[in-house]
Design a protein around this motif. Structure first.
Motif, PDB file in Angstrom:
ATOM      1  N   PRO A 177       9.826 -22.564  -9.244  1.00  0.00           N
ATOM      2  CA  PRO A 177       9.175 -21.325  -8.821  1.00  0.00           C
ATOM      3  C   PRO A 177       7.724 -21.598  -8.437  1.00  0.00           C
ATOM      4  N   SER A 178       7.299 -21.014  -7.345  1.00  0.00           N
ATOM      5  CA  SER A 178       5.944 -21.236  -6.869  1.00  0.00           C
ATOM      6  C   SER A 178       5.171 -19.924  -6.881  1.00  0.00           C
ATOM      7  N   LEU A 179       3.899 -20.035  -6.657  1.00  0.00           N
ATOM      8  CA  LEU A 179       3.041 -18.857  -6.610  1.00  0.00           C
ATOM      9  C   LEU A 179       3.481 -17.918  -5.493  1.00  0.00           C
ATOM     10  N   ASP A 180       3.883 -18.473  -4.358  1.00  0.00           N
ATOM     11  CA  ASP A 180       4.346 -17.642  -3.242  1.00  0.00           C
ATOM     12  C   ASP A 180       5.546 -16.798  -3.624  1.00  0.00           C
ATOM     13  N   MET A 181       6.461 -17.379  -4.362  1.00  0.00           N
ATOM     14  CA  MET A 181       7.653 -16.634  -4.761  1.00  0.00           C
ATOM     15  C   MET A 181       7.258 -15.458  -5.654  1.00  0.00           C
ATOM     16  N   TRP A 182       6.345 -15.696  -6.594  1.00  0.00           N
ATOM     17  CA  TRP A 182       5.915 -14.627  -7.493  1.00  0.00           C
ATOM     18  C   TRP A 182       5.145 -13.556  -6.746  1.00  0.00           C
TER      19      TRP A 182
ATOM     20  N   LEU B 209       6.098  -9.633  -6.402  1.00  0.00           N
ATOM     21  CA  LEU B 209       5.134  -8.586  -6.753  1.00  0.00           C
ATOM     22  C   LEU B 209       4.966  -7.591  -5.611  1.00  0.00           C
ATOM     23  N   VAL B 210       4.902  -8.075  -4.387  1.00  0.00           N
ATOM     24  CA  VAL B 210       4.774  -7.193  -3.227  1.00  0.00           C
ATOM     25  C   VAL B 210       6.035  -6.350  -3.067  1.00  0.00           C
ATOM     26  N   ASP B 211       7.201  -6.952  -3.273  1.00  0.00           N
ATOM     27  CA  ASP B 211       8.454  -6.186  -3.197  1.00  0.00           C
ATOM     28  C   ASP B 211       8.455  -5.039  -4.199  1.00  0.00           C
TER      29      ASP B 211
ATOM     30  N   ALA C 262       5.814  -3.598  -5.628  1.00  0.00           N
ATOM     31  CA  ALA C 262       4.784  -2.619  -5.283  1.00  0.00           C
ATOM     32  C   ALA C 262       5.244  -1.702  -4.149  1.00  0.00           C
ATOM     33  N   VAL C 263       5.884  -2.262  -3.135  1.00  0.00           N
ATOM     34  CA  VAL C 263       6.360  -1.456  -2.008  1.00  0.00           C
ATOM     35  C   VAL C 263       7.470  -0.511  -2.460  1.00  0.00           C
ATOM     36  N   THR C 264       8.383  -1.008  -3.290  1.00  0.00           N
ATOM     37  CA  THR C 264       9.463  -0.163  -3.798  1.00  0.00           C
ATOM     38  C   THR C 264       8.904   0.996  -4.623  1.00  0.00           C
ATOM     39  N   MET C 265       7.945   0.699  -5.486  1.00  0.00           N
ATOM     40  CA  MET C 265       7.328   1.754  -6.302  1.00  0.00           C
ATOM     41  C   MET C 265       6.605   2.779  -5.418  1.00  0.00           C
ATOM     42  N   ALA C 266       5.909   2.316  -4.398  1.00  0.00           N
ATOM     43  CA  ALA C 266       5.210   3.231  -3.501  1.00  0.00           C
ATOM     44  C   ALA C 266       6.196   4.145  -2.772  1.00  0.00           C
ATOM     45  N   LEU C 267       7.335   3.591  -2.343  1.00  0.00           N
ATOM     46  CA  LEU C 267       8.341   4.416  -1.682  1.00  0.00           C
ATOM     47  C   LEU C 267       8.923   5.453  -2.635  1.00  0.00           C
ATOM     48  N   ILE C 268       9.191   5.052  -3.863  1.00  0.00           N
ATOM     49  CA  ILE C 268       9.746   5.992  -4.841  1.00  0.00           C
ATOM     50  C   ILE C 268       8.747   7.096  -5.143  1.00  0.00           C
ATOM     51  N   VAL C 269       7.486   6.732  -5.363  1.00  0.00           N
ATOM     52  CA  VAL C 269       6.454   7.735  -5.649  1.00  0.00           C
ATOM     53  C   VAL C 269       6.301   8.680  -4.464  1.00  0.00           C
ATOM     54  N   GLY C 270       6.341   8.167  -3.252  1.00  0.00           N
ATOM     55  CA  GLY C 270       6.219   8.996  -2.060  1.00  0.00           C
ATOM     56  C   GLY C 270       7.380   9.971  -1.924  1.00  0.00           C
TER      57      GLY C 270
END
Length: 54
Positions: free
Chosen positions: A24-29, A33-35, A37-45
């Motif tokens: 596992p690399s930093l890019d994968m993490w 994390l971005v996935d 955050a985007v999912t949470m933003a869509l749910i909140v919206g």
């Protein structure tokens, strides 16, 4: 004489993630994390829109 095939374009290709490293690399993490955050933003919206119209 050259035995190599001529290159097309100036951009050098980077090896894919699978070829770079297997651990596992930093890019994968960061991607994960971005996935999240985007999912949470869509749910909140969607919840905000539902609350507004109900």
């Amino acid at each position: 004489m050259q035995d190599r095939k001529p290159r097309h374009g100036a951009t050098r290709r980077r090896p894919s993630r699978a070829q770079r490293s297997t651990g596992p690399s930093l890019d994968m993490w960061l991607d994960r994390l971005v996935d999240i955050a985007v999912t949470m933003a869509l749910i909140v919206g969607m919840v905000a829109l539902a609350v507004t119209y109900l």
